[in-house]
Design a protein around this motif. Structure first.
Motif, short mmCIF file in Angstrom:
data_model
loop_
_atom_site.label_atom_id
_atom_site.label_comp_id
_atom_site.label_asym_id
_atom_site.label_seq_id
_atom_site.Cartn_x
_atom_site.Cartn_y
_atom_site.Cartn_z
N TYR A 18 0.78 -1.25 0.06
CA TYR A 18 0.03 -0.09 -0.10
C TYR A 18 0.92 1.13 0.11
O TYR A 18 0.53 2.22 -0.79
CB TYR A 18 -1.03 -0.18 1.34
N LEU A 19 1.92 1.28 0.85
CA LEU A 19 2.76 2.39 0.92
C LEU A 19 3.71 2.51 -0.26
O LEU A 19 3.99 3.88 -0.83
CB LEU A 19 3.73 2.37 2.27
N SER A 20 4.02 1.49 -0.93
CA SER A 20 4.71 1.89 -2.29
C SER A 20 3.99 2.18 -3.39
O SER A 20 4.55 2.45 -4.40
CB SER A 20 5.71 0.34 -2.48
N LEU A 21 2.50 2.40 -3.11
CA LEU A 21 1.83 2.72 -4.22
C LEU A 21 1.57 4.26 -4.03
O LEU A 21 0.73 4.93 -4.75
CB LEU A 21 0.38 1.96 -4.35
N ARG A 22 1.99 4.87 -2.91
CA ARG A 22 1.76 6.26 -2.68
C ARG A 22 2.65 7.15 -3.64
O ARG A 22 3.36 6.69 -4.48
CB ARG A 22 2.25 6.60 -1.29
N GLY A 23 2.17 8.27 -3.92
CA GLY A 23 2.76 9.32 -4.76
C GLY A 23 3.83 10.05 -4.57
O GLY A 23 4.43 10.94 -5.14
N ARG A 24 4.22 9.89 -2.97
CA ARG A 24 5.46 10.50 -2.49
C ARG A 24 6.62 9.82 -2.25
O ARG A 24 6.32 8.69 -1.76
CB ARG A 24 5.00 11.47 -1.28
N THR A 25 7.70 10.26 -2.21
CA THR A 25 8.83 9.26 -2.14
C THR A 25 8.85 8.83 -0.92
O THR A 25 9.45 7.38 -0.56
CB THR A 25 10.47 10.29 -2.59
N PHE A 26 8.77 9.66 0.36
CA PHE A 26 9.14 9.16 1.57
C PHE A 26 8.19 8.12 2.11
O PHE A 26 8.66 6.86 2.27
CB PHE A 26 8.89 10.25 2.58
N PRO A 27 6.86 7.98 1.73
CA PRO A 27 6.00 6.66 2.12
C PRO A 27 6.56 5.56 1.41
O PRO A 27 6.45 4.45 1.72
CB PRO A 27 4.58 7.16 1.68
N VAL A 28 7.03 5.94 0.09
CA VAL A 28 7.44 4.72 -0.87
C VAL A 28 8.53 4.07 -0.08
O VAL A 28 8.79 2.89 -0.15
CB VAL A 28 7.71 5.25 -2.36
N VAL A 103 6.68 11.04 -6.76
CA VAL A 103 7.66 9.81 -7.34
C VAL A 103 8.08 9.95 -8.80
O VAL A 103 9.26 9.59 -9.08
CB VAL A 103 7.11 8.49 -7.09
N GLN B 567 3.79 5.20 -10.17
CA GLN B 567 2.57 4.52 -9.55
C GLN B 567 1.85 3.59 -10.32
O GLN B 567 1.67 2.44 -10.04
CB GLN B 567 1.73 5.54 -8.95
N ARG B 628 5.09 12.17 8.76
CA ARG B 628 5.96 11.43 8.42
C ARG B 628 6.97 11.08 9.65
O ARG B 628 7.35 9.93 9.86
CB ARG B 628 7.02 12.17 7.27
N GLU B 683 -3.37 13.55 -1.66
CA GLU B 683 -3.77 13.74 -2.87
C GLU B 683 -4.19 12.53 -3.69
O GLU B 683 -4.79 12.65 -4.81
CB GLU B 683 -2.28 14.40 -3.70
N ASP B 692 -5.81 0.56 -4.17
CA ASP B 692 -4.56 0.26 -3.61
C ASP B 692 -4.74 -0.62 -2.46
O ASP B 692 -3.96 -1.63 -2.34
CB ASP B 692 -3.82 1.43 -3.18
N ALA B 696 -3.27 -4.39 -2.10
CA ALA B 696 -2.40 -4.66 -0.96
C ALA B 696 -3.08 -5.61 -0.38
O ALA B 696 -2.20 -6.62 0.20
CB ALA B 696 -2.24 -3.49 -0.05
#
Lengths: 110, 937
Positions: A18-28, A103, B567, B628, B683, B692, B696
């Motif tokens: 789930y997290l690696s499908l996010r659009g920002r680098t940090f969650p990935v 990303v 993605q 974060r 977003e 997703d 998952a």
């Protein structure tokens, strides 16, 4: 115990994906870390579960846990540290170069 | 002496030449010449045997378990090519020393040239055809480097890429052909293949195999329709063209035809494919050559045409034709190399190769005029020069089907090509050296340096010697080379004389000469006619169109799959994986219940508690991942939970590793997070998030079911081997560590190399980075500047020796108890990072001025060194040994050489970890200073 381990690995995998499908680098990066936990546990358990039988040769021990997956996982942990470090620094660099941490290196028109 | 040395010397010499070129500009040239002479010296002891027609084979064990040897072969054909490659190479090296200008990097040039020379020698001397193919591809690669030598020029790059694409693509086809051939014969060694001709020709896969091999040969030898890369490769420096397109690169294709002639020829498929290709190439290229205004362009098409002639001869397939083919290989190499060199001299001394500007150079460079005229006469096939002899043989051979219907076409086409050859040779000479006064040349023309002409003089002298006294000069090598092409069939009687009386071949020569002169005299209308045809069938444009379409197609496929979005790419990938898993589970005929027969372990309370903690922390991380910092803290909790799982399931080494890695990872991520946005924006839309979550959940459930199914089944493992041999074979009781540093030491070596590379890569990314730090955190609080509280600083300093002691202890005991290089390295790294955190980067840096690059380097060297040391005792790489030691006071223990390897691992882990963290820490430090400066301003 087997059930518990299966559930843990399943949940870790699901969280990682789930997290690696996010659009920002940090969650990935977080997602990749989750996935490496899951994969390392998965590899270890392929040697089946053993409680209290570490693979240290001694005269008193009757059984040993399978040492081979352990050796594989040990290096995998260190390598995944190297990979995580590389990806996080890469994303830091990308953020500084491009001014955002999307990303794909661009903001999506919302 | 050993045959392999002939081929391997240039490869070793390439590095040597690149190294000594730093000492002086001309060292590289001398070095390359020396290396080539050395290779000739290695050839010398074999000359007598090879000239006597013996086949010398030398095998070096390579992969003995698969029965694959590095095998080298020196027979007549190989001898001929080795001599051509080395001797002409030597002349090219001398010539290039004068050709290259001050600005050109000589070391790079000669290193590439030697690489290419070695690859070419490899093709000529390979006994194993897979090995031959490797050298074949190496010539493509090294010629790519040579053609693109002037990297800044667009035409160099595009010409090199085209040559690589065409010849490399042909190499792939050749690989297919060789695999078929090897499987047919049951052996990949030429000795076996050459004696299985009958079997191969009658095999049902003969035709596909033949087509694939011919594709390889034709692309390399620039045969129609693959000829277009050769003229575009003329962007190379002229010495390269002179070498590649006379004696080497393009001759590899016809060499292959000659090499496999005994087994492939003699069928109608061979006859039609090879003859037709050769014939079309011969005539077409000879015609086009006449109209090229570029000197090298003319020579390029002439080369293509002559290669077509040789191909045609092998296609005809009679013993006499094969002999003529070999003869023409020699002659063409000699005159074409000298012509290319002459063209280079002209360009060097006048500044242009354009025949529309070049005129009347005879007055300014009379000596060069003479040399070029002789070489061109040889190319045209004028009597008394070497080209005449093989060309007359060729004319004679084209008559062999004259009695068949349409049989006259072959000699007629050959004569036509001969006419054009005479015409373009005449143009080369008349247009450049005669025809009035030069005007508008970029430079004032004059003779080149004395030694630049020497290689040309030698080659031109050979043209004459071979042309006038063929029986004395060329016959021995020609006979022995032809004998190995014909493989056991007697070499036909060949009278290498200039005069055979007035036979048909002579008449064809006369027609070609007279016709050529006439064509040249009436060239004006022909040129006008050709100008109208120009661009009608442009293979280069077709090739570029093909590439364009290919890229467009790939782009469409890429667009469809990922739309340049990570993605989407990850989504598509996961979808496929899940679909594959589901379809596999549904369609299997295996009757599998989910749960197997193995007894499960009971669940105890503490385990349940820890499991709940891991699961809760993981799910919480996902829920709060927009915050974060909190997500990172929760992630750390998951990592600690995972290390507890390792503790529970009898993996103490893993628990220790996971624990220390967790600390380092979290510190690193905190450092990086400081510069990154503190929050992830919301977003993704609700549907995207649901999608997703669904993916998952599906993947997670699949994995969980899989783990359950595996864990409940009994299994057989190879673990017993490791457990049984850990102590007697590896000298350690910790089986995990013994596997890492001994049984699978090679894997570990690879892994620490990866870690070292990751560390260096990160260092490169952080270098020169300047970031201004934020003065407030995400919630508006000011960052505290007092970042090194005294209490923590003091305790950290006190703890350091203790922590280092612990890490040493862990390192030393690792072979027998949980620990080892990886864990000890991480513990040391954590201890040192503590100092940086508590006392500040600058304070610690001043007291710990160790260059981490060197630590990594020494670590790798030590690890590799222990591996190499076992070679001294003639054991395979990384074989370990151990000894029982009695040391007073300390007691009895085992000392294993693998422990030294572990020290290497330790150093790499310490070095890489600190390199990463300290450099990020230094950037932090700067950012604080920059922040202060901003505030002051």
């Amino acid at each position: 115990m087997e059930l518990l381990v299966s559930v843990i690995i399943g949940i870790l995998t699901a969280c990682g994906i789930y997290l690696s499908l996010r659009g920002r680098t940090f969650p990935v990066v977080l997602g990749l870390t989750f996935l490496s936990y899951a994969v390392n546990l998965f590899l270890l358990t392929m040697g089946r579960l053993a409680v209290g039988n570490p693979p240290i040769i001694s005269e008193n021990a009757a059984h040993y846990a399978d040492p081979l997956p352990q050796a594989l996982v040990l290096t995998a942990i260190v390598i995944s540290f190297g990979m995580t470090a590389f990806v996080i620094i890469l994303s830091l660099r990308a953020f500084l170069e491009m001014g955002n941490d999307q990303v794909d290196g661009k903001h999506k028109p919302q | 002496m050993n045959l392999s040395l002939i081929t391997l010397t240039p490869f070793l010499g390439a590095g040597f030449v690149a190294a000594i070129s730093r000492l002086g500009r001309l060292h590289a040239a001398w070095g390359a010449g020396g290396v080539t002479l050395l290779a000739l010296c290695f050839l010398y002891p074999h000359l007598t045997d090879a000239f006597a027609g013996m086949v010398l084979v030398h095998r070096l064990p390579w992969i003995p378990s698969l029965d694959i040897d590095l095998a080298f072969r020196l027979d007549g054909l190989a001898l001929l090519f080795v001599l051509l490659i080395l001797c002409i190479g030597l002349l090219i090296i001398l010539y290039a020393r004068y050709y290259l200008s001050e600005r050109d990097d000589m070391g790079r040039f000669y290193a590439y040239l030697l690489l290419f020379m070695g690859s070419m020698l490899g093709i000529a001397t390979s006994e194993n055809i897979i090995q031959l193919l490797i050298f074949w591809e190496l010539t493509s690669l090294s010629s790519f480097l040579l053609i693109s030598y002037w990297q800044t020029r667009h035409e160099s790059r595009s010409g090199a890429r085209m040559a690589l694409a065409v010849t490399g693509g042909g190499g792939l086809a050749l690989l297919g052909g060789f695999l078929l051939l090897g499987e047919m014969v049951g052996s990949y060694y030429l000795t076996d293949i050459l004696s299985a001709g009958e079997h191969i020709r009658n095999h049902e896969l003969y035709l596909p195999m033949l087509i694939l091999i011919l594709l390889g040969a034709f692309t390399k030898s620039a045969q129609f329709p693959f000829h277009f890369w050769l003229p575009n490769a003329m962007a190379a420096p002229t010495p390269v063209s002179a070498y590649l397109h006379s004696a080497t690169m393009v001759k590899a294709g016809v060499f292959l035809l000659a090499r496999l002639f005994p087994v492939l020829s003699g069928t109608s498929a061979w006859f039609w494919l090879v003859c037709l290709t050769g014939l079309i190439t011969l005539v077409m290229a000879a015609y086009i050559a006449l109209f090229k205004d570029d000197l090298k362009g003319l020579l390029a098409y002439s080369t293509i045409s002559h290669l077509g002639l040789i191909t045609l001869l092998f296609g005809i397939g009679t013993p006499m034709a094969a002999l003529a083919g070999v003869f023409h290989i020699i002659n063409h190499a000699i005159f074409k190399a000298s012509l290319f060199m002459a063209a280079g001299i002209i360009q060097h001394e006048t500044g242009t190769r354009d025949m529309r500007i070049l005129r009347g150079l005879r007055k300014y460079m009379p000596h060069t005029t003479l040399l070029a005229t002789v070489a061109a006469a040889s190319m045209a096939g004028v009597p008394l020069f070497n080209g005449f002899l093989s060309k007359e043989m060729f004319f004679g051979e084209t008559l062999f089907i004259i009695n068949q219907p349409w049989g006259w076409i072959l000699p007629a086409a050959a004569t036509l090509a001969g006419i054009f050859a005479v015409a373009y040779s005449l143009r080369f000479i008349h247009n450049v050296f005669f025809d009035g006064e030069p005007a508008g040349l970029p430079k004032h023309p004059h003779e080149p340096p004395r030694w630049m002409k020497v290689p040309v003089e030698i080659l031109v002298a050979l043209c004459l010697l071979v042309g006038i006294f063929p029986a004395l000069t060329i016959d021995p090598i020609l006979t022995v080379a032809a004998a190995s092409v014909l493989q056991g069939n007697p070499v036909p009687d060949h009278d290498l004389a200039i005069w055979h009386g007035f036979n048909t071949a002579l008449w064809m020569s006369i027609v070609a000469l007279v016709g050529g002169v006439i064509v040249y005299l009436i060239r004006k209308p022909l040129f006008t006619f050709q100008a109208r045809l120009d661009g009608l069938l442009d293979f280069k444009a077709l090739y570029e169109l093909f590439l364009e379409k290919l890229f467009a197609f790939s782009s469409i496929v890429t667009q469809f799959l990922n739309r340049y979005s990570l993605q989407r790419a990850v989504f598509v990938f996961l979808l496929f994986v899940i679909a594959l898993g589901v379809s596999g589970a549904i369609t299997t005929d295996y009757d599998y219940s989910l749960t197997g027969a193995r007894d499960t372990l009971p669940i105890d309370g503490i385990s349940l508690l820890i499991a709940i903690m891991i699961i809760a922390a993981a799910i919480a991380t996902v829920i709060v991942h927009h915050q974060r910092l909190i997500a990172l803290v929760l992630l750390g909790a998951v990592g600690l939970g995972v290390s507890l799982v390792f503790v529970k399931f009898s993996a103490p080494d893993l628990a220790l590793t996971q624990l220390s890695v967790e600390v380092v990872t979290i510190v690193l991520m905190l450092l990086a997070l400081y510069f990154l946005p503190q929050q992830s924006p919301h977003e993704s839309g609700i549907w995207l998030r649901r999608r997703d979550a669904l993916i998952a959940t599906a993947a997670g459930s699949g994995i969980a079911l899989l783990v359950w199914a595996v864990l409940t089944r009994p299994y057989d493992s190879i673990a017993d081997y490791f457990l049984a041999n850990s102590l007697p074979g590896g000298g350690g009781t910790n089986a995990v560590n013994v596997i890492l540093v001994d049984f699978r030491g090679y894997d570990t070596f690879g892994e620490i190399t990866v870690l070292a590379l990751a560390g260096l890569g990160i260092f490169a990314m952080l270098e020169q980075l300047r970031i201004a730090g934020a003065s407030h955190d995400s919630e508006g609080r000011t960052w505290n500047d007092d970042i090194h509280p005294t209490v923590m600083a003091s305790f950290a300093r006190l703890l350091l020796p203790l922590a280092l002691l612990v890490s040493m202890f862990i390192l030393l005991r690792g072979h027998n108890l949980p620990g080892g290089g990886f864990i000890a390295g991480l513990v040391t790294a954590v201890a040192l990072i503590m100092q940086y955190l508590a006392n500040g980067t600058i304070w610690t840096q001043r007291r710990l001025s160790i260059n981490m690059h060197k630590v990594i380097g020494y670590g790798l060297l030590i690890a590799a060194g222990t591996g190499l040391a076992s070679w001294i005792f003639e054991y395979p790489f990384l074989t370990s040994t151990f000894r029982h030691v009695h040391w007073p006071v300390v007691g009895e223990f085992e000392l294993a050489s693998a422990m030294i390897f572990d020290v290497g691992v330790y150093l790499v882990v310490v070095g890489a970890t600190l390199l990463i963290l300290v450099n990020l820490g230094l950037i932090h430090n700067q950012s604080h200073q920059m922040k202060h400066r901003k505030q002051i301003r």
